[in-house]
Design a protein around this motif. Structure first.
Motif, mmCIF file in Angstrom:
data_model
loop_
_atom_site.group_PDB
_atom_site.id
_atom_site.type_symbol
_atom_site.label_atom_id
_atom_site.label_comp_id
_atom_site.label_asym_id
_atom_site.label_seq_id
_atom_site.Cartn_x
_atom_site.Cartn_y
_atom_site.Cartn_z
ATOM 1 N N ALA A 90 -0.540 -9.241 -16.666
ATOM 2 C CA ALA A 90 -1.139 -7.726 -16.319
ATOM 3 C C ALA A 90 -1.011 -7.896 -15.137
ATOM 4 O O ALA A 90 -0.844 -8.993 -14.385
ATOM 5 C CB ALA A 90 -2.611 -8.302 -16.450
ATOM 6 N N TYR A 91 -0.495 -6.901 -14.494
ATOM 7 C CA TYR A 91 -0.290 -6.826 -13.086
ATOM 8 C C TYR A 91 -1.308 -5.849 -12.138
ATOM 9 O O TYR A 91 -1.385 -4.890 -12.518
ATOM 10 C CB TYR A 91 1.273 -6.700 -12.410
ATOM 11 C CG TYR A 91 2.110 -7.129 -12.996
ATOM 12 C CD1 TYR A 91 2.839 -7.966 -12.591
ATOM 13 C CD2 TYR A 91 2.896 -6.979 -14.231
ATOM 14 C CE1 TYR A 91 3.409 -8.580 -12.566
ATOM 15 C CE2 TYR A 91 3.785 -7.425 -14.706
ATOM 16 C CZ TYR A 91 4.291 -8.627 -14.200
ATOM 17 O OH TYR A 91 5.404 -9.482 -14.860
ATOM 18 N N ARG A 92 -1.731 -6.378 -11.138
ATOM 19 C CA ARG A 92 -2.673 -5.888 -10.123
ATOM 20 C C ARG A 92 -2.443 -6.275 -8.585
ATOM 21 O O ARG A 92 -1.874 -7.225 -8.532
ATOM 22 C CB ARG A 92 -4.158 -7.282 -10.449
ATOM 23 C CG ARG A 92 -4.963 -6.083 -9.720
ATOM 24 C CD ARG A 92 -6.139 -5.357 -10.575
ATOM 25 N NE ARG A 92 -7.249 -4.579 -9.588
ATOM 26 C CZ ARG A 92 -8.305 -4.169 -10.204
ATOM 27 N NH1 ARG A 92 -8.908 -4.939 -11.416
ATOM 28 N NH2 ARG A 92 -9.056 -4.271 -9.313
ATOM 29 N N ALA A 93 -3.103 -5.255 -8.429
ATOM 30 C CA ALA A 93 -2.135 -4.838 -6.888
ATOM 31 C C ALA A 93 -3.499 -4.226 -6.044
ATOM 32 O O ALA A 93 -4.161 -3.566 -6.026
ATOM 33 C CB ALA A 93 -1.422 -4.066 -6.326
ATOM 34 N N ASP A 94 -3.784 -5.373 -4.755
ATOM 35 C CA ASP A 94 -5.043 -4.764 -3.824
ATOM 36 C C ASP A 94 -4.775 -3.113 -3.147
ATOM 37 O O ASP A 94 -5.315 -2.297 -3.294
ATOM 38 C CB ASP A 94 -4.974 -5.953 -2.507
ATOM 39 C CG ASP A 94 -5.379 -7.257 -2.814
ATOM 40 O OD1 ASP A 94 -5.689 -6.909 -3.468
ATOM 41 O OD2 ASP A 94 -4.279 -8.033 -2.068
ATOM 42 N N ALA A 95 -3.475 -2.751 -2.936
ATOM 43 C CA ALA A 95 -3.590 -1.526 -2.606
ATOM 44 C C ALA A 95 -1.809 -1.228 -3.162
ATOM 45 O O ALA A 95 -0.768 -1.741 -2.826
ATOM 46 C CB ALA A 95 -2.973 -1.557 -0.894
ATOM 47 N N ILE A 96 -1.296 0.293 -2.706
ATOM 48 C CA ILE A 96 -0.221 0.627 -3.143
ATOM 49 C C ILE A 96 -0.155 2.178 -2.220
ATOM 50 O O ILE A 96 -1.173 3.096 -2.419
ATOM 51 C CB ILE A 96 0.191 0.862 -4.311
ATOM 52 C CG1 ILE A 96 0.650 0.278 -5.676
ATOM 53 C CG2 ILE A 96 1.566 1.690 -4.948
ATOM 54 C CD1 ILE A 96 0.114 0.194 -7.518
ATOM 55 N N ARG A 97 0.815 2.010 -1.887
ATOM 56 C CA ARG A 97 0.808 3.244 -0.861
ATOM 57 C C ARG A 97 2.177 3.319 -0.950
ATOM 58 O O ARG A 97 3.272 2.857 -0.689
ATOM 59 C CB ARG A 97 0.278 2.570 0.747
ATOM 60 C CG ARG A 97 0.743 1.460 1.252
ATOM 61 C CD ARG A 97 -0.823 0.730 2.488
ATOM 62 N NE ARG A 97 -0.019 -0.489 2.628
ATOM 63 C CZ ARG A 97 1.032 -0.928 3.617
ATOM 64 N NH1 ARG A 97 1.520 0.631 4.230
ATOM 65 N NH2 ARG A 97 0.797 -1.792 3.696
ATOM 66 N N ALA A 98 2.904 4.628 -0.137
ATOM 67 C CA ALA A 98 4.019 5.725 0.046
ATOM 68 C C ALA A 98 4.940 5.002 1.515
ATOM 69 O O ALA A 98 3.738 4.247 2.551
ATOM 70 C CB ALA A 98 3.887 6.733 0.104
ATOM 71 N N SER A 99 6.114 4.610 1.139
ATOM 72 C CA SER A 99 6.923 3.672 2.904
ATOM 73 C C SER A 99 7.685 4.334 2.668
ATOM 74 O O SER A 99 8.191 4.220 3.316
ATOM 75 C CB SER A 99 7.324 2.249 1.699
ATOM 76 O OG SER A 99 7.728 2.605 0.777
ATOM 77 N N GLY A 100 7.539 5.717 1.768
ATOM 78 C CA GLY A 100 8.787 6.752 2.494
ATOM 79 C C GLY A 100 8.931 8.315 1.408
ATOM 80 O O GLY A 100 8.098 8.504 0.657
ATOM 81 N N ALA A 101 9.784 9.419 1.323
ATOM 82 C CA ALA A 101 9.842 10.057 0.949
ATOM 83 C C ALA A 101 10.666 9.791 -0.470
ATOM 84 O O ALA A 101 11.722 8.439 -0.450
ATOM 85 C CB ALA A 101 10.899 10.938 1.531
ATOM 86 N N PRO A 102 10.229 10.912 -1.191
ATOM 87 C CA PRO A 102 11.051 10.388 -2.461
ATOM 88 C C PRO A 102 12.169 10.376 -2.397
ATOM 89 O O PRO A 102 12.661 10.969 -2.059
ATOM 90 C CB PRO A 102 10.137 11.374 -3.968
ATOM 91 C CG PRO A 102 9.267 11.819 -2.813
ATOM 92 C CD PRO A 102 8.881 11.902 -1.571
ATOM 93 N N LEU A 103 12.881 9.651 -3.687
ATOM 94 C CA LEU A 103 14.701 9.848 -3.316
ATOM 95 C C LEU A 103 14.752 10.993 -4.565
ATOM 96 O O LEU A 103 14.410 11.495 -5.343
ATOM 97 C CB LEU A 103 14.855 8.297 -4.078
ATOM 98 C CG LEU A 103 14.444 6.964 -4.148
ATOM 99 C CD1 LEU A 103 14.612 6.127 -4.771
ATOM 100 C CD2 LEU A 103 14.922 7.265 -2.541
ATOM 101 N N SER A 104 15.843 11.340 -3.130
ATOM 102 C CA SER A 104 16.438 12.914 -3.530
ATOM 103 C C SER A 104 17.433 13.014 -5.243
ATOM 104 O O SER A 104 18.328 12.075 -4.515
ATOM 105 C CB SER A 104 16.713 13.399 -1.958
ATOM 106 O OG SER A 104 17.821 13.305 -1.807
ATOM 107 N N GLY A 105 17.491 13.553 -5.338
ATOM 108 C CA GLY A 105 18.239 13.644 -6.844
ATOM 109 C C GLY A 105 18.233 12.500 -8.091
ATOM 110 O O GLY A 105 18.876 12.287 -9.003
#
Length: 127
Positions: A90-105
């Motif tokens: 099982a994986y757990r994280a303190d935080a997950i946050r965007a680091s850029g715009a969604p990859l196009s295409g």
């Protein structure tokens, strides 16, 4: 046992949007004991020089990320488990946050299929 994972040199991309975790027996949202916030699960692709793996990571609070979006994962831990002859990690994280715009295409729009009983195309009649 909880194992801290060094994510130096690892890139993460969201491969499935966040889903709220719910208790199997009641259907109620699962809550983080420490923060009181609802738990969410995000499917991520972890990519480094050796290749890629897809993992599901639980985090407290809606991370607000979308499919194909590069993300930063803070405080990633792995907890091996074994229950009734089954085992996994099982994986757990303190935080997950965007680091850029969604990859196009990366995500193609769904293909449309003509509804049953309608014309299948120019000059063709429905069967």
């Amino acid at each position: 046992m909880k194992l801290k994972i060094d994510t130096t040199g690892v890139s993460f991309v969201c491969t499935r949007g966040p889903e709220q975790r719910v208790a199997f027996d009641t259907g109620q949202p699962r809550i983080d004991r420490e923060t009181g916030r609802p738990l969410w699960q995000v499917q991520l692709m972890a990519l480094d020089v050796s290749g890629a793996e897809v993992i599901a990571v639980t985090v407290a609070g809606d991370p607000g990320v979308t499919v194909a979006q590069p993300v930063q994962v803070d405080g990633l831990i792995a907890s091996p488990w074994n229950q009734e002859g089954r085992s996994g990690v099982a994986y757990r994280a303190d935080a997950i946050r965007a680091s850029g715009a969604p990859l196009s295409g990366v995500v193609a729009p769904p293909k449309t299929v003509p509804p049953s009983g309608t014309s299948a195309g120019p000059g063709k009649t429905a069967a």
